[in-house]
Design a protein around this motif. Structure first.
Motif, PDB file in Angstrom:
ATOM      1  N   ALA A  79       0.828  -1.205   0.000  1.00 34.71           N
ATOM      2  CA  ALA A  79       0.000   0.000   0.000  1.00 34.71           C
ATOM      3  C   ALA A  79       0.858   1.249   0.000  1.00 34.71           C
ATOM      4  O   ALA A  79       2.003   1.241   0.458  1.00 34.71           O
ATOM      5  CB  ALA A  79      -0.921   0.006   1.218  1.00 34.71           C
ATOM      6  N   GLU A  80       0.273   2.301  -0.522  1.00 36.90           N
ATOM      7  CA  GLU A  80       0.843   3.635  -0.373  1.00 36.90           C
ATOM      8  C   GLU A  80       0.009   4.344   0.685  1.00 36.90           C
ATOM      9  O   GLU A  80      -1.221   4.378   0.597  1.00 36.90           O
ATOM     10  CB  GLU A  80       0.798   4.392  -1.702  1.00 36.90           C
ATOM     11  N   VAL A  81       0.687   4.882   1.688  1.00 38.52           N
ATOM     12  CA  VAL A  81      -0.005   5.465   2.833  1.00 38.52           C
ATOM     13  C   VAL A  81       0.386   6.932   2.984  1.00 38.52           C
ATOM     14  O   VAL A  81       1.568   7.276   2.965  1.00 38.52           O
ATOM     15  CB  VAL A  81       0.330   4.695   4.131  1.00 38.52           C
ATOM     16  N   ASP A  82      -0.621   7.777   3.124  1.00 42.93           N
ATOM     17  CA  ASP A  82      -0.405   9.206   3.346  1.00 42.93           C
ATOM     18  C   ASP A  82      -0.418   9.468   4.850  1.00 42.93           C
ATOM     19  O   ASP A  82      -1.424   9.242   5.519  1.00 42.93           O
ATOM     20  CB  ASP A  82      -1.514   9.999   2.654  1.00 42.93           C
ATOM     21  N   GLN A  83       0.718   9.924   5.376  1.00 41.93           N
ATOM     22  CA  GLN A  83       0.815  10.173   6.812  1.00 41.93           C
ATOM     23  C   GLN A  83       0.932  11.660   7.128  1.00 41.93           C
ATOM     24  O   GLN A  83       1.273  12.040   8.246  1.00 41.93           O
ATOM     25  CB  GLN A  83       2.017   9.425   7.387  1.00 41.93           C
ATOM     26  N   THR A  84       0.634  12.508   6.147  1.00 40.97           N
ATOM     27  CA  THR A  84       0.798  13.949   6.363  1.00 40.97           C
ATOM     28  C   THR A  84      -0.156  14.490   7.418  1.00 40.97           C
ATOM     29  O   THR A  84       0.127  15.508   8.055  1.00 40.97           O
ATOM     30  CB  THR A  84       0.579  14.714   5.043  1.00 40.97           C
ATOM     31  N   GLY A  85      -1.288  13.811   7.614  1.00 40.67           N
ATOM     32  CA  GLY A  85      -2.257  14.313   8.590  1.00 40.67           C
ATOM     33  C   GLY A  85      -1.948  13.940  10.018  1.00 40.67           C
ATOM     34  O   GLY A  85      -2.621  14.405  10.947  1.00 40.67           O
ATOM     35  N   MET A  86      -0.924  13.121  10.238  1.00 43.16           N
ATOM     36  CA  MET A  86      -0.630  12.654  11.597  1.00 43.16           C
ATOM     37  C   MET A  86      -0.190  13.800  12.503  1.00 43.16           C
ATOM     38  O   MET A  86      -0.419  13.771  13.707  1.00 43.16           O
ATOM     39  CB  MET A  86       0.429  11.554  11.556  1.00 43.16           C
ATOM     40  N   ALA A  87       0.433  14.833  11.912  1.00 38.98           N
ATOM     41  CA  ALA A  87       0.853  15.984  12.717  1.00 38.98           C
ATOM     42  C   ALA A  87      -0.347  16.738  13.277  1.00 38.98           C
ATOM     43  O   ALA A  87      -0.235  17.467  14.269  1.00 38.98           O
ATOM     44  CB  ALA A  87       1.715  16.916  11.870  1.00 38.98           C
ATOM     45  N   MET A  88      -1.507  16.555  12.651  1.00 37.52           N
ATOM     46  CA  MET A  88      -2.728  17.235  13.095  1.00 37.52           C
ATOM     47  C   MET A  88      -3.644  16.281  13.861  1.00 37.52           C
ATOM     48  O   MET A  88      -4.825  16.555  14.058  1.00 37.52           O
ATOM     49  CB  MET A  88      -3.466  17.802  11.881  1.00 37.52           C
ATOM     50  N   GLY A  89      -3.083  15.135  14.256  1.00 36.18           N
ATOM     51  CA  GLY A  89      -3.852  14.195  15.047  1.00 36.18           C
ATOM     52  C   GLY A  89      -4.668  13.210  14.240  1.00 36.18           C
ATOM     53  O   GLY A  89      -5.432  12.424  14.804  1.00 36.18           O
ATOM     54  N   GLU A  90      -4.535  13.247  12.916  1.00 35.41           N
ATOM     55  CA  GLU A  90      -5.266  12.314  12.069  1.00 35.41           C
ATOM     56  C   GLU A  90      -4.457  11.031  11.888  1.00 35.41           C
ATOM     57  O   GLU A  90      -3.237  11.031  11.975  1.00 35.41           O
ATOM     58  CB  GLU A  90      -5.543  12.944  10.701  1.00 35.41           C
ATOM     59  N   GLY A  91      -5.142   9.938  11.611  1.00 39.53           N
ATOM     60  CA  GLY A  91      -4.471   8.674  11.380  1.00 39.53           C
ATOM     61  C   GLY A  91      -3.940   8.588   9.961  1.00 39.53           C
ATOM     62  O   GLY A  91      -4.293   9.401   9.098  1.00 39.53           O
ATOM     63  N   PRO A  92      -3.062   7.610   9.694  1.00 42.57           N
ATOM     64  CA  PRO A  92      -2.560   7.422   8.328  1.00 42.57           C
ATOM     65  C   PRO A  92      -3.696   7.044   7.385  1.00 42.57           C
ATOM     66  O   PRO A  92      -4.637   6.354   7.776  1.00 42.57           O
ATOM     67  CB  PRO A  92      -1.546   6.289   8.475  1.00 42.57           C
ATOM     68  N   ARG A  93      -3.602   7.498   6.138  1.00 45.11           N
ATOM     69  CA  ARG A  93      -4.663   7.257   5.160  1.00 45.11           C
ATOM     70  C   ARG A  93      -4.101   6.466   3.982  1.00 45.11           C
ATOM     71  O   ARG A  93      -3.100   6.854   3.385  1.00 45.11           O
ATOM     72  CB  ARG A  93      -5.227   8.595   4.672  1.00 45.11           C
ATOM     73  N   VAL A  94      -4.730   5.335   3.675  1.00 46.51           N
ATOM     74  CA  VAL A  94      -4.297   4.507   2.551  1.00 46.51           C
ATOM     75  C   VAL A  94      -4.749   5.163   1.251  1.00 46.51           C
ATOM     76  O   VAL A  94      -5.942   5.375   1.029  1.00 46.51           O
ATOM     77  CB  VAL A  94      -4.884   3.083   2.654  1.00 46.51           C
ATOM     78  N   THR A  95      -3.788   5.505   0.403  1.00 45.90           N
ATOM     79  CA  THR A  95      -4.124   6.145  -0.871  1.00 45.90           C
ATOM     80  C   THR A  95      -4.172   5.144  -2.018  1.00 45.90           C
ATOM     81  O   THR A  95      -4.813   5.392  -3.035  1.00 45.90           O
ATOM     82  CB  THR A  95      -3.103   7.246  -1.206  1.00 45.90           C
ATOM     83  N   SER A  96      -3.489   4.018  -1.855  1.00 48.92           N
ATOM     84  CA  SER A  96      -3.488   3.004  -2.913  1.00 48.92           C
ATOM     85  C   SER A  96      -3.164   1.649  -2.299  1.00 48.92           C
ATOM     86  O   SER A  96      -2.123   1.491  -1.660  1.00 48.92           O
ATOM     87  CB  SER A  96      -2.455   3.359  -3.988  1.00 48.92           C
ATOM     88  N   PHE A  97      -4.074   0.677  -2.484  1.00 52.89           N
ATOM     89  CA  PHE A  97      -3.840  -0.671  -1.968  1.00 52.89           C
ATOM     90  C   PHE A  97      -3.357  -1.563  -3.106  1.00 52.89           C
ATOM     91  O   PHE A  97      -4.032  -1.716  -4.120  1.00 52.89           O
ATOM     92  CB  PHE A  97      -5.117  -1.245  -1.357  1.00 52.89           C
ATOM     93  N   LYS A  98      -2.159  -2.128  -2.934  1.00 56.79           N
ATOM     94  CA  LYS A  98      -1.538  -2.947  -3.980  1.00 56.79           C
ATOM     95  C   LYS A  98      -1.265  -4.366  -3.489  1.00 56.79           C
ATOM     96  O   LYS A  98      -0.368  -5.041  -3.979  1.00 56.79           O
ATOM     97  CB  LYS A  98      -0.233  -2.289  -4.434  1.00 56.79           C
ATOM     98  N   GLY A  99      -2.063  -4.797  -2.514  1.00 51.78           N
ATOM     99  CA  GLY A  99      -1.812  -6.092  -1.900  1.00 51.78           C
ATOM    100  C   GLY A  99      -1.926  -7.257  -2.857  1.00 51.78           C
ATOM    101  O   GLY A  99      -1.126  -8.197  -2.810  1.00 51.78           O
TER     102      GLY A  99
END
Length: 201
Positions: A79-99
């Protein structure tokens, strides 16, 4: 085939991977066994399998085992995971699942039974691939040396890739089955003949 899932509950793709593995099991009609292990809870079982498969990472992953061969598929490969929101208290967000692509590719590698081979060049005082022999009981003061590339070797072999010694003095050409050549820390210069073999590779 046996698939062991080493996922922590907070891994963002856990549910996606579990659903995908259920589909694989259904399609395989009982030929795939899946075991789920939470390393944070089932510590002893996790350690037992980590030792068996020579796992050297704490990243969430799968280990596929088929007829004595095994290959790891890490969460970061699925997966590609967007973690930019973690600094604002948000959880990581999966942007693309390639499993599906990652797991299917690993299955093909294992079931075909062919290992890719990396040629590890020796002959110039490079670090050895193998660990040194255990100390002799007659000389207990000798400590068993650890090869500086032992961890790298384990990572490579966990990808169903064979690391094979290659001494360029002993060959007329680099073997065709070697797809990659690794040169690590030579302490002596390569001869003109060796350089020619490498250029022709």
């Amino acid at each position: 085939m046996r698939i062991t899932v080493f996922f922590s509950p907070n891994t963002p793709i856990t549910s996606d991977v579990e659903s995908l593995l259920t589909e694989y099991q259904y399609a395989a009609k009982g030929k795939i066994d899946v075991e789920h292990i939470n390393p944070e809870v089932n510590f002893s079982r996790a350690k037992e399998l980590f030792d068996k498969y020579k796992v050297v990472t704490d990243e969430s992953m799968l280990v596929l085992d088929y007829e004595g061969r095994n290959k790891t598929v890490k969460a970061s490969e699925m997966a590609e995971v967007d973690q930019t929101g973690m600094a604002m208290g948000e959880g990581p967000r999966v942007t693309s699942f390639k499993g599906e692509q990652a797991i299917s590719s690993a299955m093909v590698d294992l079931t075909e039974g062919k290992k890719n081979i990396i040629g590890y060049v020796l002959g110039h005082k490079e670090p050895p691939i193998a660990e040194a022999a255990p100390a002799s009981p007659l000389m207990p003061e000798q400590q068993q040396a650890t090869s500086p590339i032992s961890v790298l070797k384990t990572f490579i072999e966990n990808e169903n890739i064979k690391l094979q010694e290659l001494n360029l003095f002993n060959v007329d050409a680099i073997p065709a089955e070697m797809k990659t050549i690794m040169i690590v820390g030579p302490q002596y210069d390569f001869s003109d003949r060796e350089m020619l073999l490498l250029r022709d590779f």
